[in-house]
Motif scaffolding. Structure first.
Motif, mmCIF file in Angstrom:
data_model
loop_
_atom_site.group_PDB
_atom_site.id
_atom_site.type_symbol
_atom_site.label_atom_id
_atom_site.label_comp_id
_atom_site.label_asym_id
_atom_site.label_seq_id
_atom_site.Cartn_x
_atom_site.Cartn_y
_atom_site.Cartn_z
ATOM 1 N N LEU A 60 20.489 38.306 -0.140
ATOM 2 C CA LEU A 60 21.170 39.743 0.830
ATOM 3 C C LEU A 60 22.534 39.869 1.685
ATOM 4 O O LEU A 60 22.780 38.964 2.035
ATOM 5 N N SER A 61 22.748 40.843 1.837
ATOM 6 C CA SER A 61 23.835 40.336 2.808
ATOM 7 C C SER A 61 23.997 40.641 4.102
ATOM 8 O O SER A 61 22.885 41.171 4.602
ATOM 9 N N LEU A 62 24.370 39.837 4.693
ATOM 10 C CA LEU A 62 24.600 39.734 6.618
ATOM 11 C C LEU A 62 25.337 40.369 6.970
ATOM 12 O O LEU A 62 25.720 40.045 8.084
ATOM 13 N N ARG A 63 25.910 41.607 6.402
ATOM 14 C CA ARG A 63 27.043 42.268 7.624
ATOM 15 C C ARG A 63 26.486 42.989 8.489
ATOM 16 O O ARG A 63 26.337 44.700 8.437
ATOM 17 N N ASN A 64 25.624 42.656 9.644
ATOM 18 C CA ASN A 64 24.722 43.338 10.135
ATOM 19 C C ASN A 64 25.399 44.646 11.217
ATOM 20 O O ASN A 64 24.969 45.731 10.953
ATOM 21 N N HIS A 73 19.751 42.401 9.606
ATOM 22 C CA HIS A 73 19.081 43.265 10.310
ATOM 23 C C HIS A 73 19.534 44.673 9.685
ATOM 24 O O HIS A 73 19.757 45.934 10.681
ATOM 25 N N ILE A 74 19.793 44.726 8.364
ATOM 26 C CA ILE A 74 20.124 46.470 7.968
ATOM 27 C C ILE A 74 19.007 46.527 6.489
ATOM 28 O O ILE A 74 18.611 45.896 5.906
ATOM 29 N N ALA A 75 19.201 48.095 5.927
ATOM 30 C CA ALA A 75 18.376 48.506 5.468
ATOM 31 C C ALA A 75 18.367 49.559 4.969
ATOM 32 O O ALA A 75 19.536 50.572 5.874
ATOM 33 N N CYS A 76 18.197 50.116 3.418
ATOM 34 C CA CYS A 76 17.818 51.305 3.116
ATOM 35 C C CYS A 76 16.453 52.256 3.456
ATOM 36 O O CYS A 76 15.997 51.935 2.450
ATOM 37 N N VAL A 107 1.875 63.566 -22.450
ATOM 38 C CA VAL A 107 2.580 63.269 -21.400
ATOM 39 C C VAL A 107 2.504 62.155 -20.891
ATOM 40 O O VAL A 107 1.608 61.125 -20.929
ATOM 41 N N ALA A 108 3.798 61.634 -19.585
ATOM 42 C CA ALA A 108 3.692 60.339 -19.333
ATOM 43 C C ALA A 108 4.620 60.329 -18.084
ATOM 44 O O ALA A 108 5.579 61.135 -18.054
ATOM 45 N N VAL A 109 3.571 60.038 -17.079
ATOM 46 C CA VAL A 109 4.089 60.017 -15.878
ATOM 47 C C VAL A 109 4.854 58.670 -15.359
ATOM 48 O O VAL A 109 3.861 57.739 -15.335
ATOM 49 N N ALA A 110 6.056 58.581 -15.531
ATOM 50 C CA ALA A 110 6.613 56.804 -14.966
ATOM 51 C C ALA A 110 7.930 57.149 -14.555
ATOM 52 O O ALA A 110 7.967 57.830 -13.762
ATOM 53 N N GLY A 111 8.082 55.729 -13.720
ATOM 54 C CA GLY A 111 8.814 55.507 -12.820
ATOM 55 C C GLY A 111 8.084 54.191 -12.112
ATOM 56 O O GLY A 111 8.142 53.553 -12.423
ATOM 57 N N GLY A 112 9.391 54.081 -10.773
ATOM 58 C CA GLY A 112 8.517 52.882 -9.761
ATOM 59 C C GLY A 112 9.205 52.982 -8.439
ATOM 60 O O GLY A 112 9.413 54.598 -8.056
ATOM 61 N N VAL A 113 8.038 52.126 -7.792
ATOM 62 C CA VAL A 113 8.155 52.470 -6.180
ATOM 63 C C VAL A 113 8.149 51.192 -5.544
ATOM 64 O O VAL A 113 7.576 50.196 -6.242
ATOM 65 N N ASP A 114 8.747 51.042 -5.005
ATOM 66 C CA ASP A 114 8.132 49.557 -3.450
ATOM 67 C C ASP A 114 9.051 50.286 -2.328
ATOM 68 O O ASP A 114 9.813 50.814 -2.210
ATOM 69 N N ALA A 115 8.113 49.700 -1.370
ATOM 70 C CA ALA A 115 8.592 49.867 0.009
ATOM 71 C C ALA A 115 8.194 48.229 0.881
ATOM 72 O O ALA A 115 7.546 48.307 1.067
ATOM 73 N N ALA A 116 9.860 47.411 0.936
ATOM 74 C CA ALA A 116 9.351 46.320 0.579
ATOM 75 C C ALA A 116 10.533 45.952 2.158
ATOM 76 O O ALA A 116 10.666 44.915 2.499
ATOM 77 N N ILE A 117 10.375 46.876 2.918
ATOM 78 C CA ILE A 117 11.643 46.035 4.383
ATOM 79 C C ILE A 117 10.708 45.405 5.290
ATOM 80 O O ILE A 117 9.843 46.163 6.433
ATOM 81 N N LEU A 165 11.665 40.181 3.572
ATOM 82 C CA LEU A 165 13.085 39.981 4.163
ATOM 83 C C LEU A 165 13.916 38.750 3.775
ATOM 84 O O LEU A 165 15.113 38.340 4.070
ATOM 85 N N GLY A 166 12.628 37.779 4.831
ATOM 86 C CA GLY A 166 13.376 36.811 5.414
ATOM 87 C C GLY A 166 13.244 35.863 3.555
ATOM 88 O O GLY A 166 14.238 34.759 4.267
ATOM 89 N N SER A 167 12.454 36.228 3.464
ATOM 90 C CA SER A 167 12.494 35.484 2.295
ATOM 91 C C SER A 167 14.037 35.781 0.807
ATOM 92 O O SER A 167 14.693 34.260 0.660
#
Length: 420
Positions: A218-222, A60-63, A194-204, A209-211
């Protein structure tokens, strides 16, 4: 001579790679200053989300990235058409470009975009499947662009008219590190200005999370979200999922100096290896990861003793942290440099994790401060690593070795050096 006293050319050949802009949208802040302050304070960003509990998920937790004003970055129409990863990346890229203050008239065909993502468009596909599986004729016209893994990178190129390479890398949780390494390679050898570089994810999301929960990753310290992510701690039980986007602007060192740019630091070395061992577990002896660390340091023209501290991948999983500790020990024996792991504060941003660690490492390298590992009380790896806990540790400004490891045995190691 100091290992940081360098000419404009890289010791391994080609250009030195300067970082002239940083932009980010993360759970610990929407600016580098905010994120840096949060990791120094050791203040975790994890929170309980009712929607996860209502979905009958075991976790039940995420950032989450905190709410921020998107109007300076996106029109309302644009925000409706693109998914959250693309939104976050466009905003982070805009901030990074503003920070870099590239000169007008920079040839667009010499500017490239190189972004890492671990999850890609999975969450958009999940939404489309849930809403339209029984009425596919009603699928929104923007479904395909929203679900393409390369969509966020392409949106940045489209927005700014960048006509150099536009590439998306997917090496699981090492994706952000991989993208930075590949972008640095193109700058070093003159393929881009010039390089515009980095990373991205938004997977909540429910499926993601179920997988991960089914894998016991995953931590279960809900009931204790702030205590859930605890890299290298004896009571760790898994990572906390996070989201975010981090972008760095890379240029040849000599060009950045010539135009009077503010230089955050340097991507001085990099290396990548593959464990070729297991799709979801690292090789427990850490040998291949250790080879990656050694190669990155050697690529920077440095010795292991020149590294001021290590920014560990440190996910807060038992096998991952244990394997990484053994890898560091293979490099340093029982006398490792100070080791930190920011995911105790930030959560695990998957494809953006390596880029966030690199951005923070640049600031740490310049300031000579090593953040504490949040929630670290006692560690079974304490005999292998010099783990920083309790408060930031002052060290001499020096290069940082930053690790990004991912499922499939993907290892990406970067050496980030302060501006000298």
């Amino acid at each position: 001579m100091s290992p940081l006293a360098r000419a404009d050319r890289h010791p391994s050949g080609g250009h030195r790679v300067a970082v002239t802009g940083i932009g980010l949208k993360t759970p610990v802040g929407t600016t580098l200053d905010e994120a840096y302050a949060a990791v120094l304070a050791g203040k975790p960003a994890a929170t309980r989300l009712d929607r996860l509990a209502e979905a009958d998920l075991p976790v039940h937790i995420a950032c989450l990235v905190p709410e921020f004003d998107t109007e300076p970055y996106l029109s309302r129409r644009e925000a409706r058409q693109i998914d959250r990863p693309a939104q976050l990346l466009l905003c982070a890229a805009a901030d990074a470009l503003a920070d870099a203050a590239l000169p007008a008239g920079q040839p667009r065909e010499r500017i490239g975009v190189q972004i890492g993502t671990g999850i890609g468009g999975l969450t958009s596909m999940e939404d489309a499947t849930a809403g339209y599986v029984h009425r596919p004729r009603d699928l929104p016209v923007h479904t395909v662009p929203r679900t393409m893994a390369n969509s966020p990178a392409c949106r940045v190129a489209l927005r700014h008219g960048f006509q150099g390479v536009c590439t998306t890398y997917s090496s699981a949780c090492a994706s952000g590190g991989t993208a930075l390494a590949e972008a640095a390679r193109r700058i070093r050898y003159g393929e881009l200005d010039v390089a515009v570089a980095g990373g991205v994810d938004a997977a909540i999301s429910t499926v993601v999370l179920g997988s991960f929960a089914r894998m016991r990753a995953l931590s279960l310290r809900n009931d204790e979200p702030a205590l859930a992510s605890r890299p290298f701690d004896a009571d760790r039980d898994g990572f906390v999922m996070g989201e975010g986007a981090v972008v760095l602007i890379l240029e040849p060192w000599a060009a950045a100096r010539a135009r009077g740019a503010r230089i955050h630091g340097e991507i001085a070395g990099y290396a990548e290896t593959c464990d070729a061992f297991h799709i979801a577990a690292p090789h427990e002896d850490g040998e291949v990861a250790a080879r990656c660390m050694r190669a990155a340091v050697a690529d920077a023209g440095l010795a292991l003793a020149d590294i001021g501290h290590i920014s560990a991948h440190g996910t807060s999983t038992v096998p991952g942290d244990r394997a990484e500790a053994r890898a560091v020990a293979r490099c340093y024996g029982a006398a490792s440099p100070p080791v930190t792991a920011v995911k105790g504060v930030t959560g695990h941003l998957i494809g953006a994790a390596g880029a966030l660690a690199a951005a923070l490492a640049l600031r740490c390298a310049a300031d000579g401060l090593v953040p504490p590992i949040a929630n670290l009380r006692s560690s079974p790896e304490a005999d292998l690593l010099d783990l920083v806990q309790g408060a930031p540790r002052a060290v001499a400004p020096a290069p940082v070795l930053s690790n990004a490891f991912g499922f499939g045995g993907q290892n990406a190691c970067l050496v980030l050096a302060p501006p000298t």
